[in-house]
Scaffold this motif. Sequence first.
Motif, PDB file in Angstrom:
ATOM      1  N   GLU A 105       0.828  -1.193   0.000  1.00 27.12           N
ATOM      2  CA  GLU A 105       0.000   0.000   0.000  1.00 27.12           C
ATOM      3  C   GLU A 105       0.872   1.257   0.000  1.00 27.12           C
ATOM      4  OE1 GLU A 105      -2.897   2.102   3.165  1.00 27.12           O
ATOM      5  OE2 GLU A 105      -3.422   0.022   2.668  1.00 27.12           O
ATOM      6  N   ARG A 106       1.935   1.246   0.786  1.00 24.14           N
ATOM      7  CA  ARG A 106       2.850   2.399   0.808  1.00 24.14           C
ATOM      8  C   ARG A 106       3.499   2.586  -0.553  1.00 24.14           C
ATOM      9  NH1 ARG A 106       6.780   1.103   5.430  1.00 24.14           N
ATOM     10  NH2 ARG A 106       8.094   1.855   3.779  1.00 24.14           N
ATOM     11  N   GLY A 107       3.883   1.488  -1.209  1.00 26.09           N
ATOM     12  CA  GLY A 107       4.494   1.578  -2.535  1.00 26.09           C
ATOM     13  C   GLY A 107       3.542   2.165  -3.559  1.00 26.09           C
ATOM     14  N   GLU A 108       2.298   1.711  -3.537  1.00 22.47           N
ATOM     15  CA  GLU A 108       1.308   2.239  -4.476  1.00 22.47           C
ATOM     16  C   GLU A 108       1.011   3.711  -4.189  1.00 22.47           C
ATOM     17  OE1 GLU A 108      -2.071  -0.328  -5.026  1.00 22.47           O
ATOM     18  OE2 GLU A 108      -0.772  -2.072  -5.267  1.00 22.47           O
ATOM     19  N   LYS A 109       0.938   4.069  -2.916  1.00 29.71           N
ATOM     20  CA  LYS A 109       0.724   5.481  -2.556  1.00 29.71           C
ATOM     21  C   LYS A 109       1.907   6.331  -3.018  1.00 29.71           C
ATOM     22  CE  LYS A 109      -2.985   5.268   0.333  1.00 29.71           C
ATOM     23  NZ  LYS A 109      -4.201   5.339  -0.401  1.00 29.71           N
ATOM     24  N   ARG A 110       3.128   5.797  -2.896  1.00 30.03           N
ATOM     25  CA  ARG A 110       4.318   6.535  -3.346  1.00 30.03           C
ATOM     26  C   ARG A 110       4.258   6.734  -4.856  1.00 30.03           C
ATOM     27  NH1 ARG A 110       7.497   9.753  -0.735  1.00 30.03           N
ATOM     28  NH2 ARG A 110       7.317   8.272   0.954  1.00 30.03           N
ATOM     29  N   LEU A 111       3.850   5.711  -5.611  1.00 26.92           N
ATOM     30  CA  LEU A 111       3.718   5.852  -7.062  1.00 26.92           C
ATOM     31  C   LEU A 111       2.670   6.904  -7.415  1.00 26.92           C
ATOM     32  CD1 LEU A 111       3.913   2.254  -8.584  1.00 26.92           C
ATOM     33  CD2 LEU A 111       5.601   4.093  -8.728  1.00 26.92           C
ATOM     34  N   GLU A 112       1.562   6.909  -6.681  1.00 24.96           N
ATOM     35  CA  GLU A 112       0.527   7.924  -6.913  1.00 24.96           C
ATOM     36  C   GLU A 112       1.085   9.325  -6.666  1.00 24.96           C
ATOM     37  OE1 GLU A 112      -2.839   6.987  -4.438  1.00 24.96           O
ATOM     38  OE2 GLU A 112      -3.109   5.038  -5.407  1.00 24.96           O
ATOM     39  N   ARG A 113       1.890   9.458  -5.620  1.00 27.29           N
ATOM     40  CA  ARG A 113       2.491  10.761  -5.293  1.00 27.29           C
ATOM     41  C   ARG A 113       3.436  11.218  -6.407  1.00 27.29           C
ATOM     42  NH1 ARG A 113       5.877  11.983   0.259  1.00 27.29           N
ATOM     43  NH2 ARG A 113       6.448  14.109  -0.296  1.00 27.29           N
ATOM     44  N   ILE A 114       4.237  10.287  -6.920  1.00 28.31           N
ATOM     45  CA  ILE A 114       5.154  10.609  -8.021  1.00 28.31           C
ATOM     46  C   ILE A 114       4.348  11.029  -9.257  1.00 28.31           C
ATOM     47  CG2 ILE A 114       6.832   9.612  -9.643  1.00 28.31           C
ATOM     48  CD1 ILE A 114       7.775   7.815  -7.260  1.00 28.31           C
ATOM     49  N   ALA A 115       3.303  10.261  -9.580  1.00 26.24           N
ATOM     50  CA  ALA A 115       2.472  10.572 -10.754  1.00 26.24           C
ATOM     51  C   ALA A 115       1.824  11.949 -10.614  1.00 26.24           C
ATOM     52  CB  ALA A 115       1.406   9.496 -10.945  1.00 26.24           C
ATOM     53  N   ARG A 116       1.308  12.261  -9.419  1.00 23.97           N
ATOM     54  CA  ARG A 116       0.685  13.580  -9.198  1.00 23.97           C
ATOM     55  C   ARG A 116       1.705  14.698  -9.368  1.00 23.97           C
ATOM     56  NH1 ARG A 116      -1.858  11.128  -4.871  1.00 23.97           N
ATOM     57  NH2 ARG A 116      -0.430  12.101  -3.401  1.00 23.97           N
ATOM     58  N   ILE A 148      12.558   2.583  -8.571  1.00 26.35           N
ATOM     59  CA  ILE A 148      12.370   4.000  -8.856  1.00 26.35           C
ATOM     60  C   ILE A 148      12.825   4.733  -7.600  1.00 26.35           C
ATOM     61  CG2 ILE A 148      10.711   5.815  -9.416  1.00 26.35           C
ATOM     62  CD1 ILE A 148       8.893   3.558 -10.531  1.00 26.35           C
ATOM     63  N   VAL A 149      13.938   5.426  -7.706  1.00 29.22           N
ATOM     64  CA  VAL A 149      14.537   6.099  -6.558  1.00 29.22           C
ATOM     65  C   VAL A 149      14.135   7.568  -6.604  1.00 29.22           C
ATOM     66  CG1 VAL A 149      16.677   6.604  -5.327  1.00 29.22           C
ATOM     67  CG2 VAL A 149      16.494   4.495  -6.683  1.00 29.22           C
ATOM     68  N   THR A 150      13.576   8.057  -5.506  1.00 32.18           N
ATOM     69  CA  THR A 150      13.115   9.441  -5.489  1.00 32.18           C
ATOM     70  C   THR A 150      14.229  10.387  -5.056  1.00 32.18           C
ATOM     71  OG1 THR A 150      12.299   9.339  -3.216  1.00 32.18           O
ATOM     72  CG2 THR A 150      10.747   8.744  -4.955  1.00 32.18           C
ATOM     73  N   ALA A 151      14.033  11.641  -5.390  1.00 31.41           N
ATOM     74  CA  ALA A 151      14.915  12.718  -4.924  1.00 31.41           C
ATOM     75  C   ALA A 151      14.549  12.991  -3.461  1.00 31.41           C
ATOM     76  CB  ALA A 151      14.695  13.957  -5.793  1.00 31.41           C
ATOM     77  N   PRO A 152      15.280  13.877  -2.782  1.00 33.58           N
ATOM     78  CA  PRO A 152      14.976  14.154  -1.373  1.00 33.58           C
ATOM     79  C   PRO A 152      13.524  14.577  -1.101  1.00 33.58           C
ATOM     80  CG  PRO A 152      17.125  15.036  -1.911  1.00 33.58           C
ATOM     81  CD  PRO A 152      16.516  14.547  -3.205  1.00 33.58           C
ATOM     82  N   ASP A 153      12.832  15.144  -2.099  1.00 37.08           N
ATOM     83  CA  ASP A 153      11.441  15.557  -1.879  1.00 37.08           C
ATOM     84  C   ASP A 153      10.474  14.377  -1.797  1.00 37.08           C
ATOM     85  OD1 ASP A 153      11.111  14.726  -4.527  1.00 37.08           O
ATOM     86  OD2 ASP A 153      10.804  16.747  -5.308  1.00 37.08           O
ATOM     87  N   GLY A 154      10.936  13.169  -2.166  1.00 38.32           N
ATOM     88  CA  GLY A 154      10.102  11.971  -2.076  1.00 38.32           C
ATOM     89  C   GLY A 154       9.071  11.832  -3.172  1.00 38.32           C
ATOM     90  N   GLU A 155       9.072  12.742  -4.145  1.00 39.80           N
ATOM     91  CA  GLU A 155       8.061  12.650  -5.208  1.00 39.80           C
ATOM     92  C   GLU A 155       8.605  12.852  -6.613  1.00 39.80           C
ATOM     93  OE1 GLU A 155       6.243  17.127  -4.573  1.00 39.80           O
ATOM     94  OE2 GLU A 155       5.175  15.414  -3.773  1.00 39.80           O
ATOM     95  N   SER A 156       9.772  13.433  -6.761  1.00 38.01           N
ATOM     96  CA  SER A 156      10.379  13.508  -8.092  1.00 38.01           C
ATOM     97  C   SER A 156      11.385  12.364  -8.214  1.00 38.01           C
ATOM     98  CB  SER A 156      11.039  14.870  -8.331  1.00 38.01           C
ATOM     99  OG  SER A 156      12.040  15.115  -7.376  1.00 38.01           O
ATOM    100  N   ILE A 157      11.627  11.925  -9.436  1.00 39.99           N
ATOM    101  CA  ILE A 157      12.495  10.762  -9.662  1.00 39.99           C
ATOM    102  C   ILE A 157      13.941  11.204  -9.787  1.00 39.99           C
ATOM    103  CG2 ILE A 157      13.009   8.859 -11.237  1.00 39.99           C
ATOM    104  CD1 ILE A 157      10.009   8.854 -11.969  1.00 39.99           C
TER     105      ILE A 157
END
Length: 193
Positions: free
Chosen positions: A20-31, A141-150
């Motif tokens: 669930e956390r992984g899917e939420k993280r993907l949603e955050r990246i997509a947004r 998929i590794v995020t930048a420090p903001d947790g939402e950009s790749i």
Amino acid sequence: MRKTILFFLLFVTLSAWADERGEKRLERIARHYSAMGNYVVSFELLADGGNQKGVLAVNGNNSYVKIADSEVFVVDSVRYEVRSSAKEIVVDRADAYEKELFDPLKGFAHISKDFEVEECEVEGRVAVRLSPKRSGDVVHIVTAPDGESISKIIYGSGGALVEVQVRNTQKSTEPLPHFSKESYKGFELIDFR
């Protein structure tokens, strides 16, 4: 026995929570990328000891990718792949490629059908691990420090590792490069539509 069952139930609960956390993280990246509207990503592809620079530009449902001697234009649901070294242009419906992992038209909407999605940590950064349900390479998929950009995308492992490092992402007001057959005189046109 009771401890084993308790441990198993705890493991199943934690696994569901990780998914669930992984899917939420993907949603955050997509947004994040959707909110940018039109944007350009400069990246570097590292594989087999070499590297190639590339660019991805997205404008609404249209996109453009250039890496090495290849270009892909997606315009009004038509995909034009120009292979300069082979002197050919492959034309097809863009929806035939919707299973491509990072299709700008679909974002991450289809990923959970084909991959197990789990939030994890890579090199001290929040990441999402995509493990194929059938076959293929694991993707991080590794995020930048903001947790939402790749920051980077890592395919495979060990000696078969391919890494895409994002160098720069910015909003853009520039129009996408325009596909024109006249720009590629002497190229063979292969039309699969």
